[in-house]
Scaffold this motif. Structure first.
Motif, PDB file in Angstrom:
ATOM      1  N   GLU A 111      32.498  44.599   4.917  1.00 13.50           N
ATOM      2  CA  GLU A 111      32.400  43.803   3.493  1.00 13.50           C
ATOM      3  C   GLU A 111      32.611  42.546   3.693  1.00 13.50           C
ATOM      4  OE1 GLU A 111      34.244  46.253   0.418  1.00 13.50           O
ATOM      5  OE2 GLU A 111      33.185  48.119   1.161  1.00 13.50           O
ATOM      6  N   ALA A 112      33.761  42.034   4.227  1.00 12.01           N
ATOM      7  CA  ALA A 112      34.395  40.922   4.183  1.00 12.01           C
ATOM      8  C   ALA A 112      33.413  39.848   5.006  1.00 12.01           C
ATOM      9  CB  ALA A 112      35.507  40.446   5.174  1.00 12.01           C
ATOM     10  N   HIS A 113      32.448  40.175   5.975  1.00 10.28           N
ATOM     11  CA  HIS A 113      31.451  39.544   6.536  1.00 10.28           C
ATOM     12  C   HIS A 113      30.402  39.491   5.543  1.00 10.28           C
ATOM     13  CE1 HIS A 113      32.147  40.238  11.087  1.00 10.28           C
ATOM     14  NE2 HIS A 113      33.031  39.572  10.345  1.00 10.28           N
ATOM     15  N   ASP A 114      29.982  40.166   4.792  1.00  5.92           N
ATOM     16  CA  ASP A 114      28.993  40.166   3.799  1.00  5.92           C
ATOM     17  C   ASP A 114      29.580  39.045   2.470  1.00  5.92           C
ATOM     18  OD1 ASP A 114      26.314  41.049   2.571  1.00  5.92           O
ATOM     19  OD2 ASP A 114      27.805  41.938   0.919  1.00  5.92           O
ATOM     20  N   LEU A 115      30.752  39.290   2.291  1.00  7.18           N
ATOM     21  CA  LEU A 115      31.184  38.392   1.170  1.00  7.18           C
ATOM     22  C   LEU A 115      31.225  37.022   1.570  1.00  7.18           C
ATOM     23  CD1 LEU A 115      32.721  37.756  -1.651  1.00  7.18           C
ATOM     24  CD2 LEU A 115      34.676  38.332  -0.085  1.00  7.18           C
ATOM     25  N   ILE A 116      31.806  36.728   3.027  1.00  4.10           N
ATOM     26  CA  ILE A 116      31.844  35.315   3.383  1.00  4.10           C
ATOM     27  C   ILE A 116      30.579  34.858   3.615  1.00  4.10           C
ATOM     28  CG2 ILE A 116      31.519  35.558   5.798  1.00  4.10           C
ATOM     29  CD1 ILE A 116      33.932  33.254   5.406  1.00  4.10           C
ATOM     30  N   SER A 118      27.778  35.515   1.679  1.00  2.00           N
ATOM     31  CA  SER A 118      27.431  35.544   0.221  1.00  2.00           C
ATOM     32  C   SER A 118      27.803  33.894  -0.392  1.00  2.00           C
ATOM     33  CB  SER A 118      27.775  36.477  -0.592  1.00  2.00           C
ATOM     34  OG  SER A 118      26.923  37.607  -0.373  1.00  2.00           O
ATOM     35  N   VAL A 119      29.318  33.883   0.027  1.00  3.63           N
ATOM     36  CA  VAL A 119      29.833  32.377  -0.555  1.00  3.63           C
ATOM     37  C   VAL A 119      29.121  31.267   0.122  1.00  3.63           C
ATOM     38  CG1 VAL A 119      32.054  31.113   0.040  1.00  3.63           C
ATOM     39  CG2 VAL A 119      32.115  33.884  -0.834  1.00  3.63           C
ATOM     40  N   PHE A 120      28.738  31.392   1.440  1.00  2.56           N
ATOM     41  CA  PHE A 120      27.982  30.238   2.105  1.00  2.56           C
ATOM     42  C   PHE A 120      26.685  30.033   1.445  1.00  2.56           C
ATOM     43  CE2 PHE A 120      30.712  31.193   5.900  1.00  2.56           C
ATOM     44  CZ  PHE A 120      31.310  29.914   6.031  1.00  2.56           C
ATOM     45  N   GLY A 121      26.010  31.120   1.001  1.00  2.00           N
ATOM     46  CA  GLY A 121      24.641  31.016   0.325  1.00  2.00           C
ATOM     47  C   GLY A 121      24.909  30.523  -1.266  1.00  2.00           C
ATOM     48  N   GLY A 122      26.090  30.764  -1.549  1.00  8.66           N
ATOM     49  CA  GLY A 122      26.449  29.800  -2.923  1.00  8.66           C
ATOM     50  C   GLY A 122      26.835  28.521  -2.647  1.00  8.66           C
ATOM     51  N   MET A 123      27.794  28.221  -1.637  1.00  6.82           N
ATOM     52  CA  MET A 123      27.870  26.761  -1.372  1.00  6.82           C
ATOM     53  C   MET A 123      26.682  26.047  -1.082  1.00  6.82           C
ATOM     54  SD  MET A 123      31.218  27.807   0.910  1.00  6.82           S
ATOM     55  CE  MET A 123      31.066  25.940   1.638  1.00  6.82           C
ATOM     56  N   SER A 124      25.626  26.703  -0.493  1.00 10.55           N
ATOM     57  CA  SER A 124      24.508  25.991  -0.104  1.00 10.55           C
ATOM     58  C   SER A 124      23.829  25.380  -1.062  1.00 10.55           C
ATOM     59  CB  SER A 124      23.677  26.759   0.836  1.00 10.55           C
ATOM     60  OG  SER A 124      22.381  26.138   1.191  1.00 10.55           O
ATOM     61  N   LYS A 125      23.653  26.458  -2.171  1.00  7.75           N
ATOM     62  CA  LYS A 125      22.974  26.151  -3.420  1.00  7.75           C
ATOM     63  C   LYS A 125      23.607  25.195  -4.107  1.00  7.75           C
ATOM     64  CE  LYS A 125      21.135  28.554  -7.536  1.00  7.75           C
ATOM     65  NZ  LYS A 125      20.794  29.818  -7.974  1.00  7.75           N
ATOM     66  N   GLY A 126      24.925  25.232  -4.182  1.00  4.03           N
ATOM     67  CA  GLY A 126      25.782  24.139  -4.927  1.00  4.03           C
ATOM     68  C   GLY A 126      25.790  22.509  -4.282  1.00  4.03           C
ATOM     69  N   GLU A 127      25.610  22.750  -2.892  1.00  2.77           N
ATOM     70  CA  GLU A 127      25.578  21.467  -2.172  1.00  2.77           C
ATOM     71  C   GLU A 127      24.242  20.802  -2.449  1.00  2.77           C
ATOM     72  OE1 GLU A 127      25.482  19.965   2.502  1.00  2.77           O
ATOM     73  OE2 GLU A 127      25.583  22.009   1.929  1.00  2.77           O
ATOM     74  N   ARG A 128      23.134  21.522  -2.393  1.00  2.00           N
ATOM     75  CA  ARG A 128      21.753  21.130  -2.824  1.00  2.00           C
ATOM     76  C   ARG A 128      21.590  20.632  -4.185  1.00  2.00           C
ATOM     77  NH1 ARG A 128      16.989  22.974  -4.972  1.00  2.00           N
ATOM     78  NH2 ARG A 128      15.014  21.848  -4.022  1.00  2.00           N
ATOM     79  N   ASN A 129      22.048  21.249  -5.136  1.00  2.00           N
ATOM     80  CA  ASN A 129      22.154  20.786  -6.360  1.00  2.00           C
ATOM     81  C   ASN A 129      23.049  19.627  -6.739  1.00  2.00           C
ATOM     82  OD1 ASN A 129      20.695  23.011  -7.485  1.00  2.00           O
ATOM     83  ND2 ASN A 129      22.640  24.161  -8.005  1.00  2.00           N
ATOM     84  N   ARG A 130      24.361  19.252  -5.828  1.00  2.00           N
ATOM     85  CA  ARG A 130      24.860  18.014  -6.025  1.00  2.00           C
ATOM     86  C   ARG A 130      24.064  16.821  -5.316  1.00  2.00           C
ATOM     87  NH1 ARG A 130      28.694  21.728  -4.746  1.00  2.00           N
ATOM     88  NH2 ARG A 130      28.619  21.438  -2.524  1.00  2.00           N
ATOM     89  N   ILE A 131      23.564  17.061  -4.276  1.00  2.00           N
ATOM     90  CA  ILE A 131      22.379  16.059  -3.711  1.00  2.00           C
ATOM     91  C   ILE A 131      21.467  15.914  -4.509  1.00  2.00           C
ATOM     92  CG2 ILE A 131      20.779  15.886  -1.789  1.00  2.00           C
ATOM     93  CD1 ILE A 131      22.624  17.862   0.156  1.00  2.00           C
ATOM     94  N   ARG A 132      20.957  16.450  -5.235  1.00  2.00           N
ATOM     95  CA  ARG A 132      19.788  16.296  -6.176  1.00  2.00           C
ATOM     96  C   ARG A 132      20.313  15.461  -7.200  1.00  2.00           C
ATOM     97  NH1 ARG A 132      17.410  21.343  -7.939  1.00  2.00           N
ATOM     98  NH2 ARG A 132      19.356  21.414  -9.340  1.00  2.00           N
ATOM     99  N   VAL A 133      21.358  15.698  -7.965  1.00  2.00           N
ATOM    100  CA  VAL A 133      22.278  14.982  -9.018  1.00  2.00           C
ATOM    101  C   VAL A 133      22.476  13.704  -8.396  1.00  2.00           C
ATOM    102  CG1 VAL A 133      24.301  14.735 -10.236  1.00  2.00           C
ATOM    103  CG2 VAL A 133      22.993  16.878 -10.497  1.00  2.00           C
ATOM    104  N   ARG A 134      23.049  13.479  -7.123  1.00  2.00           N
ATOM    105  CA  ARG A 134      23.374  12.064  -6.519  1.00  2.00           C
ATOM    106  C   ARG A 134      22.135  11.357  -6.550  1.00  2.00           C
ATOM    107  NH1 ARG A 134      27.151  15.126  -3.060  1.00  2.00           N
ATOM    108  NH2 ARG A 134      25.481  14.874  -1.370  1.00  2.00           N
ATOM    109  N   VAL A 135      21.071  11.990  -5.898  1.00  2.00           N
ATOM    110  CA  VAL A 135      19.599  11.279  -5.679  1.00  2.00           C
ATOM    111  C   VAL A 135      19.223  10.539  -6.960  1.00  2.00           C
ATOM    112  CG1 VAL A 135      17.388  11.455  -4.824  1.00  2.00           C
ATOM    113  CG2 VAL A 135      19.399  12.119  -3.377  1.00  2.00           C
ATOM    114  N   ARG A 136      19.195  11.584  -8.253  1.00  2.00           N
ATOM    115  CA  ARG A 136      18.656  11.164  -9.366  1.00  2.00           C
ATOM    116  C   ARG A 136      19.371  10.444  -9.905  1.00  2.00           C
ATOM    117  NH1 ARG A 136      16.507  17.030 -11.473  1.00  2.00           N
ATOM    118  NH2 ARG A 136      14.666  17.214 -10.111  1.00  2.00           N
ATOM    119  N   SER A 137      20.566  10.351  -9.769  1.00  2.00           N
ATOM    120  CA  SER A 137      21.591   9.318 -10.478  1.00  2.00           C
ATOM    121  C   SER A 137      21.430   8.027  -9.969  1.00  2.00           C
ATOM    122  CB  SER A 137      23.081   9.772 -10.322  1.00  2.00           C
ATOM    123  OG  SER A 137      23.342  10.895 -11.140  1.00  2.00           O
TER     124      SER A 137
END
Length: 145
Positions: A111-116, A118-137
């Motif tokens: 379960e710890a492997h599955d959790l980590i 899942s966290v990386f997938g969420g971090m990836s989504k957040g990173e992409r969103n931050r990049i998009r905001v920076r580029v648009r700004s």
């Protein structure tokens, strides 16, 4: 590799291969094939990224020439819930998935492997969103003078 921040494809490939080799070579592993998407957003499902789709097809082939897959960085491979949608195919076809941050293969019953992952997938989504905001700004700040 990242499409949003325009990272050099060769540099991205090189550092990810180095991470992958550093993980598997001490155990006698070697890279026999590469699947490296260039110019396709990580937010696309694996079936819509050409190299990722080829890898998924190879999983089903008993003569594929490999028994494990190693990724250089989970945030570049899995976006949002993609790990949860993709990893069951690896398990079904008996192909291990090795990840540097886990220090080896993902254990489908851990379960710890599955959790980590899942966290990386969420971090990836957040990173992409931050990049998009920076580029648009940045583009907005460079608007007409």
């Amino acid at each position: 590799m990242s499409t949003e921040d325009q990272q050099d494809p060769e540099a991205s490939r090189a550092w990810q291969l180095t991470r992958a080799r550093n993980l598997i070579e001490p155990t006698g592993g070697r890279i026999t094939a590469e699947y490296f998407d260039v110019g396709h957003s990580r937010s696309l499902p694996w079936k819509r990224r050409p190299q990722s789709a080829s890898l998924l097809a190879a999983l089903a082939n008993p003569d594929r020439g490999f028994d494990a897959v190693v990724i250089g960085e989970p945030q570049r491979a899995f976006y949002g819930n993609q790990f949860g949608n993709t990893f069951p195919l690896f398990t079904h076809y008996g192909v291990q998935l090795w990840v540097p941050e886990v220090g080896g293969p993902i254990d489908p019953d851990n379960e710890a492997h599955d959790l980590i992952m899942s966290v990386f997938g969420g971090m990836s989504k957040g990173e992409r969103n931050r990049i998009r905001v920076r580029v648009r700004s940045s583009m907005g700040a460079q608007g007409p003078a």
